[in-house]
Design a protein around this motif. Structure first.
Motif, PDB file in Angstrom:
ATOM      1  N   MET A 116       0.853  -1.193   0.000  1.00  0.00           N
ATOM      2  CA  MET A 116       0.000   0.000   0.000  1.00  0.00           C
ATOM      3  C   MET A 116       0.880   1.231   0.000  1.00  0.00           C
ATOM      4  N   SER A 117       0.959   1.886  -1.132  1.00  0.00           N
ATOM      5  CA  SER A 117       1.897   2.972  -1.257  1.00  0.00           C
ATOM      6  C   SER A 117       1.327   4.290  -0.832  1.00  0.00           C
ATOM      7  N   THR A 118       0.047   4.425  -0.836  1.00  0.00           N
ATOM      8  CA  THR A 118      -0.568   5.680  -0.420  1.00  0.00           C
ATOM      9  C   THR A 118      -0.450   5.797   1.075  1.00  0.00           C
ATOM     10  N   THR A 119       0.348   6.727   1.537  1.00  0.00           N
ATOM     11  CA  THR A 119       0.737   6.724   2.931  1.00  0.00           C
ATOM     12  C   THR A 119      -0.118   7.597   3.817  1.00  0.00           C
ATOM     13  N   GLU A 120      -0.983   8.442   3.249  1.00  0.00           N
ATOM     14  CA  GLU A 120      -1.749   9.341   4.094  1.00  0.00           C
ATOM     15  C   GLU A 120      -3.209   9.340   3.688  1.00  0.00           C
ATOM     16  N   PRO A 121      -4.142   9.507   4.629  1.00  0.00           N
ATOM     17  CA  PRO A 121      -5.518   9.736   4.263  1.00  0.00           C
ATOM     18  C   PRO A 121      -5.657  11.131   3.680  1.00  0.00           C
ATOM     19  N   PHE A 134       9.050   6.519   1.437  1.00  0.00           N
ATOM     20  CA  PHE A 134      10.320   6.052   0.859  1.00  0.00           C
ATOM     21  C   PHE A 134      10.358   4.534   0.784  1.00  0.00           C
ATOM     22  N   VAL A 135       9.929   3.854   1.837  1.00  0.00           N
ATOM     23  CA  VAL A 135      10.023   2.396   1.873  1.00  0.00           C
ATOM     24  C   VAL A 135       9.092   1.746   0.856  1.00  0.00           C
ATOM     25  N   SER A 136       8.039   2.461   0.440  1.00  0.00           N
ATOM     26  CA  SER A 136       7.125   1.897  -0.553  1.00  0.00           C
ATOM     27  C   SER A 136       7.696   1.939  -1.963  1.00  0.00           C
ATOM     28  N   GLN A 137       8.794   2.724  -2.144  1.00  0.00           N
ATOM     29  CA  GLN A 137       9.456   2.841  -3.449  1.00  0.00           C
ATOM     30  C   GLN A 137       8.465   3.187  -4.563  1.00  0.00           C
ATOM     31  N   PRO A 138       7.726   4.308  -4.404  1.00  0.00           N
ATOM     32  CA  PRO A 138       6.745   4.669  -5.430  1.00  0.00           C
ATOM     33  C   PRO A 138       7.429   5.234  -6.668  1.00  0.00           C
ATOM     34  N   SER A 139       6.779   5.077  -7.807  1.00  0.00           N
ATOM     35  CA  SER A 139       7.311   5.690  -9.035  1.00  0.00           C
ATOM     36  C   SER A 139       6.799   7.108  -9.197  1.00  0.00           C
ATOM     37  N   VAL A 140       5.668   7.437  -8.535  1.00  0.00           N
ATOM     38  CA  VAL A 140       5.124   8.788  -8.554  1.00  0.00           C
ATOM     39  C   VAL A 140       4.980   9.244  -7.112  1.00  0.00           C
ATOM     40  N   LEU A 141       5.478  10.430  -6.819  1.00  0.00           N
ATOM     41  CA  LEU A 141       5.462  10.945  -5.448  1.00  0.00           C
ATOM     42  C   LEU A 141       4.680  12.255  -5.404  1.00  0.00           C
ATOM     43  N   ILE A 142       3.811  12.387  -4.382  1.00  0.00           N
ATOM     44  CA  ILE A 142       3.023  13.600  -4.196  1.00  0.00           C
ATOM     45  C   ILE A 142       3.323  14.161  -2.814  1.00  0.00           C
ATOM     46  N   LEU A 143       3.782  15.391  -2.773  1.00  0.00           N
ATOM     47  CA  LEU A 143       4.090  16.072  -1.514  1.00  0.00           C
ATOM     48  C   LEU A 143       3.163  17.281  -1.413  1.00  0.00           C
ATOM     49  N   ASP A 144       2.220  17.204  -0.516  1.00  0.00           N
ATOM     50  CA  ASP A 144       1.181  18.238  -0.400  1.00  0.00           C
ATOM     51  C   ASP A 144       1.443  19.087   0.843  1.00  0.00           C
ATOM     52  N   GLU A 145       2.123  20.206   0.672  1.00  0.00           N
ATOM     53  CA  GLU A 145       2.419  21.117   1.784  1.00  0.00           C
ATOM     54  C   GLU A 145       3.109  20.369   2.932  1.00  0.00           C
ATOM     55  N   ALA A 146       4.046  19.513   2.606  1.00  0.00           N
ATOM     56  CA  ALA A 146       4.628  18.620   3.605  1.00  0.00           C
ATOM     57  C   ALA A 146       5.523  19.322   4.608  1.00  0.00           C
ATOM     58  N   THR A 147       5.930  20.585   4.328  1.00  0.00           N
ATOM     59  CA  THR A 147       6.857  21.273   5.239  1.00  0.00           C
ATOM     60  C   THR A 147       6.263  22.552   5.826  1.00  0.00           C
ATOM     61  N   SER A 148       4.993  22.821   5.568  1.00  0.00           N
ATOM     62  CA  SER A 148       4.449  24.129   5.925  1.00  0.00           C
ATOM     63  C   SER A 148       4.195  24.295   7.420  1.00  0.00           C
ATOM     64  N   SER A 149       4.154  23.169   8.176  1.00  0.00           N
ATOM     65  CA  SER A 149       3.781  23.270   9.591  1.00  0.00           C
ATOM     66  C   SER A 149       4.974  23.153  10.534  1.00  0.00           C
ATOM     67  N   VAL A 150       6.198  23.281   9.993  1.00  0.00           N
ATOM     68  CA  VAL A 150       7.381  23.108  10.840  1.00  0.00           C
ATOM     69  C   VAL A 150       8.242  24.373  10.772  1.00  0.00           C
ATOM     70  N   ASP A 151       9.203  24.439  11.686  1.00  0.00           N
ATOM     71  CA  ASP A 151      10.083  25.599  11.725  1.00  0.00           C
ATOM     72  C   ASP A 151      11.101  25.525  10.588  1.00  0.00           C
ATOM     73  N   THR A 152      11.836  26.637  10.399  1.00  0.00           N
ATOM     74  CA  THR A 152      12.753  26.749   9.264  1.00  0.00           C
ATOM     75  C   THR A 152      13.855  25.709   9.308  1.00  0.00           C
ATOM     76  N   ARG A 153      14.424  25.462  10.493  1.00  0.00           N
ATOM     77  CA  ARG A 153      15.512  24.481  10.601  1.00  0.00           C
ATOM     78  C   ARG A 153      15.008  23.082  10.288  1.00  0.00           C
ATOM     79  N   THR A 154      13.847  22.741  10.826  1.00  0.00           N
ATOM     80  CA  THR A 154      13.270  21.423  10.545  1.00  0.00           C
ATOM     81  C   THR A 154      12.882  21.329   9.078  1.00  0.00           C
ATOM     82  N   GLU A 155      12.435  22.455   8.523  1.00  0.00           N
ATOM     83  CA  GLU A 155      12.063  22.459   7.115  1.00  0.00           C
ATOM     84  C   GLU A 155      13.250  22.108   6.236  1.00  0.00           C
TER      85      GLU A 155
END
Length: 663
Positions: A1-6, A565-586
């Motif tokens: 199951m490669s879709t990792t998020e609801p 990463f472990v699912s080794q997808p051929s297509v990757l979707i990142l939807d605002e994946a860094t918007s809720s963290v601080d600059t260093r963590t980003e």
């Protein structure tokens, strides 16, 4: 199951608009369903027992035999009473005379009433009690009771097995149904409302089936058997007993529909209250921040009061059934006792027969009273069944093509070919959208809120079906593939990380069930999860509590990236994946996502334009259309929509810096 998020339907204003439209169409968050219809819903509920029809027929026959034995017992005991009473009377009569002579002598002495009583008896004057016959009748009665009880026990056991299996199938069907529902349904249904249907309503149906199924079958058979036995004793007294039936029918007709409506209201209020509680718990921190505790308590109190009133009305109406039935039964008992006494005194009936009839009258009214008491449970269970059936009747996703081809193992080329999509026909969202993504490219999608960015990637995942055009991956139209095959090669990381209660290892393996421990460690190292895992007490076996609150926001997001990463997808979707963290963590997350994007076709949705400067292609969307396309340098040079977005962000940053300097 490669879709990792609801899917998070709140990421895009277009999604919110779709949810509002669906809520309007489906009743503001309550699953669609027809108006309350007790007869139809109850028949459908009983229809769930169809797979066990033969077992139910067999156990009903056992129950019928048990009922026959049970209703024969009062007649046997009545005969035993006749043996005792008539033996006692015969002992008082002169020995050697015949019964006719004794009756004639009593009439000569003016004792006509006693003569009538004796004439109805089966006695031999002077004989006394026949203890041999009495013993036989008592042993027969005990035997009938024991066999009847055994058959009733077998009936109850088998019916309980049937009921448990039926409820297991219902829960399975509901679970399977939820996985076949379109995403649009979950966009507009409150989670508390859905949970209430899956848990509370099914539990209520189970309770109803447990309490009423065997009782109803036994009660109906008992009523039929008792009526037959009463007719064999006295049809006149039977008519007195049957007078109670129309009175009970009136009670059912008057109270029943009102009780059904009240229980429907009660369970609807339960669902709303559950939704209120779920929202309060999930948003507890924000509630504290904005000081909305009092408002939340008041809202809960108001809805709890509504539930109290609805429950009180439902239980009051339902609980009037049993006392009303008992009152009618007591009136019937008095009438039978009086008329039976007169019949014995006039010599029309024997004392034991009247005793048996009185027992039958109690056996007749008791199951009817039980049925009246069960009405409350049945009404409540049927109201819950209506809500569950409404969920089962929701329109599902379109059928998968039966001849769907296997997914091609291509290079990851994605093509949007004149794609059109809208949440409702009169409000177009995406019209005639075309572009091509080369293998391994990173495509950034930017634009104002509501432009359709999240909608675009949801279409790639086939969470929604297109209104026109097609999306082609590796030369195949995704509409021709199964949804599982479309999503199997795709990984997704959302703005809000979703982790479940379990170990870190289990959460990473969620992306690929067959991943080995070595694969998990490799993914963790590539995405910088390994850096902080070793500082935890149990490393990869550290248990995450609910919502993974024992990790920071950045650590939670890194785990979701490792999962993709472990699912080794051929297509990757990142939807605002860094918007809720601080600059260093980003920065750390960006390094992790860069490793994840390596060699993969990627779609990145971002509001922070500084995070997508190295994207191979940037799509600027406005109102569902691509208004600009190119890389960062090209779009800046054009000084168009992207340039304005970019300048507005850094102008805001400069203003913020100036304000901090002045402070």
């Amino acid at each position: 199951m490669s879709t990792t998020e609801p899917i998070d339907p709140t990421n895009d204003d277009a999604q919110a608009e779709q949810a509002r439209i669906a809520a309007d169409d489906w009743g503001g968050g309550v699953a669609p369903g027809k108006p309350a219809n007790f007869g139809k819903s109850f028949a459908r509920l009983i229809g769930l027992l169809r797979p066990y029809a033969w077992a139910f027929i067999g156990v009903s026959l056992l129950g019928a035999i048990g009922v026959v034995l049970s209703v024969l017992t009062p007649r046997v005991l009545g005969n035993a009473t006749n043996v005792v009473f008539e033996g006692f009377v015969s002992r008082q009569l002169p020995s050697g005379a015949t019964k006719d002579q004794v009756v004639e002598g009593l009439r000569t002495q003016g004792q006509d009433d006693f003569a009538n009583v004796v004439s109805a008896m089966d006695i031999i004057p002077g004989q006394g009690i026949d203890f041999t016959r009495l013993g036989e009748l008592i042993v027969l009665a005990l035997g009938l009771y024991v066999v009847a009880a055994l058959l009733m026990w077998i009936q109850g056991y088998v019916i309980n097995v049937i009921m448990v299996r039926t409820m297991w199938r219902l829960r399975r069907d509901v679970e399977n149904k939820i996985h076949r529902l379109p995403l649009s349904y979950f966009d507009q249904v409150q989670r508390g409302e859905l949970i209430s249907r899956v848990t509370n309503d099914i539990d209520n149906i189970t309770q109803m089936m447990q309490q009423s199924l065997s009782t109803v079958v036994t009660s109906v058979l008992t009523v039929l058997g008792v009526v037959i036995m009463m007719l064999t004793i006295s049809w006149q007294l039977t008519l007195v007993a049957l007078v109670s039936l129309p009175l009970m029918a009136i009670i059912f007709g008057v109270i029943g529909p009102r009780s059904q409506k009240a229980f429907s209201t009660q369970w609807r209020k339960v669902g709303r209250l559950n939704a209120r509680v779920e929202e309060s718990f999930s948003g507890h921190a924000l509630m504290k921040v904005y000081g909305r505790e009092r408002a939340s308590v008041e809202a809960f109190r108001a809805e709890n009061e509504e539930l109290y009133e609805a429950s009180f009305k439902a239980q009051f109406l339902a609980n009037t059934m049993m006392p009303s039935m008992m009152f009618i039964g007591n009136l019937t008992y008095v009438g039978i006792a009086v008329m039976g006494g007169v019949a014995v005194a006039s010599g029309q009936m024997r004392l034991g027969d009247v005793q048996a009839f009185i027992q039958y009258s109690q056996q007749f009214t008791q199951p009817l009273s039980e049925l009246g008491g069960m009405a409350a449970v049945i009404q409540s269970g049927t109201a819950s069944a209506e809500r569950v059936f409404a969920l089962l009747d929701v329109e599902e996703e379109s059928e998968e093509p039966a001849d769907a081809p296997a997914p091609a193992h291509g290079d990851g080329t994605i093509e949007f070919d004149h794609v059109a999509f809208s949440y409702r026909p009169d409000q177009p969202l995406i019209e005639d959208l075309s572009f091509t993504v080369a293998p391994g490219q990173t495509v950034a999608i930017v634009g104002p809120t509501g432009a359709g960015k999240t909608t675009l990637v949801n279409l790639i995942m086939r969470f929604y079906e297109l209104d026109g055009g097609r999306i082609v991956i590796n030369g195949q139209d995704i509409a021709e593939l199964t949804r599982h095959d479309v999503r199997a090669t795709t990984g997704m990381v959302l703005q809000d990380p979703w982790l479940f209660a379990g170990t870190i290892r289990e959460n990473i393996r969620y992306g690929k069930a067959t991943a080995s421990d070595e694969d998990i460690v490799a993914a963790a190292k590539a995405t910088y999860v390994d850096r902080f895992v070793h500082s935890l007490p149990d490393g990869y076996d550290t248990e995450l509590d609910e919502d993974a609150s024992n990790l920071s926001a950045g650590e939670r997001q890194l785990i979701t990236i490792a999962r993709a990463f472990v699912s080794q997808p051929s297509v990757l979707i990142l939807d605002e994946a860094t918007s809720s963290v601080d600059t260093r963590t980003e920065l750390l997350l960006q390094h992790a996502m860069a490793a994840l994007r390596q060699g993969r076709t990627s779609f990145v949705i971002a509001h922070r334009l500084s995070t997508i400067r190295d994207a191979d292609m940037i799509l600027v969307m406005e109102h569902g259309r691509i208004v600009e396309k190119g890389n960062h340098e090209e779009l800046i040079a054009r000084e168009g929509a992207y340039y304005r977005l970019y300048q507005s962000q850094f102008a805001q940053a400069a203003v913020s810096d100036d304000a901090e300097t002045l402070a």
